[in-house]
Write an enzyme that holds these catalytic residues in place. Structure first.
Site, PDB file in Angstrom:
ATOM      1  CG  ASN A  29      -1.019   9.004   2.778  1.00 50.62           C
ATOM      2  OD1 ASN A  29      -1.415   7.975   2.234  1.00 50.62           O
ATOM      3  ND2 ASN A  29      -0.431   9.973   2.092  1.00 50.62           N
ATOM      4  CG  HIS A  77      -8.152  -3.727  -1.260  1.00 49.54           C
ATOM      5  ND1 HIS A  77      -9.162  -2.800  -1.407  1.00 49.54           N
ATOM      6  CD2 HIS A  77      -7.026  -3.000  -1.002  1.00 49.54           C
ATOM      7  CE1 HIS A  77      -8.670  -1.582  -1.248  1.00 49.54           C
ATOM      8  NE2 HIS A  77      -7.379  -1.668  -1.008  1.00 49.54           N
ATOM      9  CG  HIS A 106      -1.535   5.322  -0.326  1.00 51.59           C
ATOM     10  ND1 HIS A 106      -2.279   5.957   0.636  1.00 51.59           N
ATOM     11  CD2 HIS A 106      -2.341   4.330  -0.810  1.00 51.59           C
ATOM     12  CE1 HIS A 106      -3.473   5.379   0.745  1.00 51.59           C
ATOM     13  NE2 HIS A 106      -3.530   4.387  -0.125  1.00 51.59           N
ATOM     14  NE  ARG A 117      -4.026   1.856   2.325  1.00 60.21           N
ATOM     15  CZ  ARG A 117      -4.049   2.659   3.382  1.00 60.21           C
ATOM     16  NH1 ARG A 117      -3.190   2.489   4.366  1.00 60.21           N
ATOM     17  NH2 ARG A 117      -4.936   3.627   3.453  1.00 60.21           N
TER      18      ARG A 117
END
Length: 319
Positions: free
Chosen positions: A93, A192, A65, A61
């Site tokens: 975040n 996910h 990001h 992740r």
């Protein structure tokens, strides 16, 4: 004179080509300057995941990001200071991204082997791949040669990372803005299949949405109070069955209306992406192949190369 001029033009052309090729990422970038980088990264990632299985999802992740804001340049890793606003406190975040200490540990290990050679941006890309592989997912050769940014974008982090409340159109357009297709988006959402999400990110889906399995909604409600501010940080698995194994159960859950986030269930909700979700339910190999394609494309987003950026000594601050 003409021959000399043409030789000069040919030389300039070759130099231009050399300049272009040196600015491209490649899988062999460290083959002579730091051949041990891959084993160094993997050893730290392996040990971090052995201590906490969830860490693999957290590192993956971090890479996502990072790449969605200014490209894959390790801007997310920069700490705020009195004179510098980074991305860590942006809404997607803040209190949510994690694993920074693992990246620090990798950087320390890599610096011992090859001081000043390997960027934090490349460490993040390699660590994301290793996390997927260690948890049972597909392998691929990571393209490297990125350099680290000296800037960050708080507003970019707030606006470019898809929120969990996104509908299909918003998801598609935010991925398209990064040069990623709807197909890439559905495949990359399969990340996910590992990890956990906070109650604050799935509360509205389990209480308000109708495209959700009712008993699944009740189960998730039991650990996520309806009132905002209460139990916001309570965690639930993004993949009901196997949150620490990288496979295609995420898509099986979507077909059963058991997606944890609103944005997850949007991928299978009577729209344009239903058939792709179904194809991944039928074939894990198809999912793995498309996921790898998507990860490589995502890793290519606006890298700093050549003399742009720097090789940070400490991933948390500019040199």
């Amino acid at each position: 004179m003409a021959a000399g001029a043409s030789r000069c033009i040919a030389l300039l052309f070759l130099l231009a080509l050399a300049g272009t090729s040196s600015a491209q990422l490649s899988t062999s970038f460290y083959s002579s300057s730091c051949p041990g980088v891959y084993s160094a990264v993997k050893s730290v990632v392996k040990s971090a995941i052995a201590k906490e299985k969830r860490m693999g999802a957290s590192i993956l992740r971090l890479f996502f990001h990072d790449c969605f804001v200014q490209g894959c340049d390790a801007s997310l890793l920069l700490d705020d200071t009195s004179s510098f606003q980074g991305e860590k406190m942006a809404t997607p975040n803040n209190g949510s991204v994690r694993g920074f200490e693992v990246i620090d540990a990798i950087k320390t290990t890599v610096e011992k082997a090859c001081p000043g050679i390997v960027s934090c941006a490349d460490i993040l890309a390699i660590a994301a791949r290793d996390s997927v592989v260690i948890l049972g997912g597909p392998n691929w050769n990571v393209k490297v040669g990125r350099r680290d940014s000296t800037t960050a974008s708080f507003s970019g982090a707030n606006n470019k990372i898809p929120p969990p409340t996104s509908g299909l159109a918003n998801l598609t357009s935010l991925f398209a803005a990064q040069g990623l297709s709807q197909k890439d988006m559905v495949a990359l959402s399969g990340a996910h299949t590992i990890g956990l999400a906070r109650c604050t990110n799935f509360r509205a889906h389990v209480y308000n949405d109708t495209n959700i399995n009712s008993s699944f909604a009740k189960t998730r409600q039991s650990g996520c109070p309806k009132t905002s501010g209460s139990g916001d940080n309570n965690l639930a698995p993004l993949d009901l069955q196997t949150p620490t194994v990288f496979e295609n159960n995420y898509y099986k859950n979507l077909v059963s209306k058991k997606g944890l986030l609103h944005s997850d269930q949007e991928l299978f909700n009577g729209g344009a992406t239903d058939s792709q979700v179904q194809s991944y339910v039928s074939s894990q190999n198809a999912f793995f192949a498309d996921f790898v394609t998507g990860m490589i494309k995502m890793g290519d987003i606006s890298p700093l190369t050549g003399s742009n950026g720097q090789i940070r000594k400490n991933c948390r601050r500019v040199n």
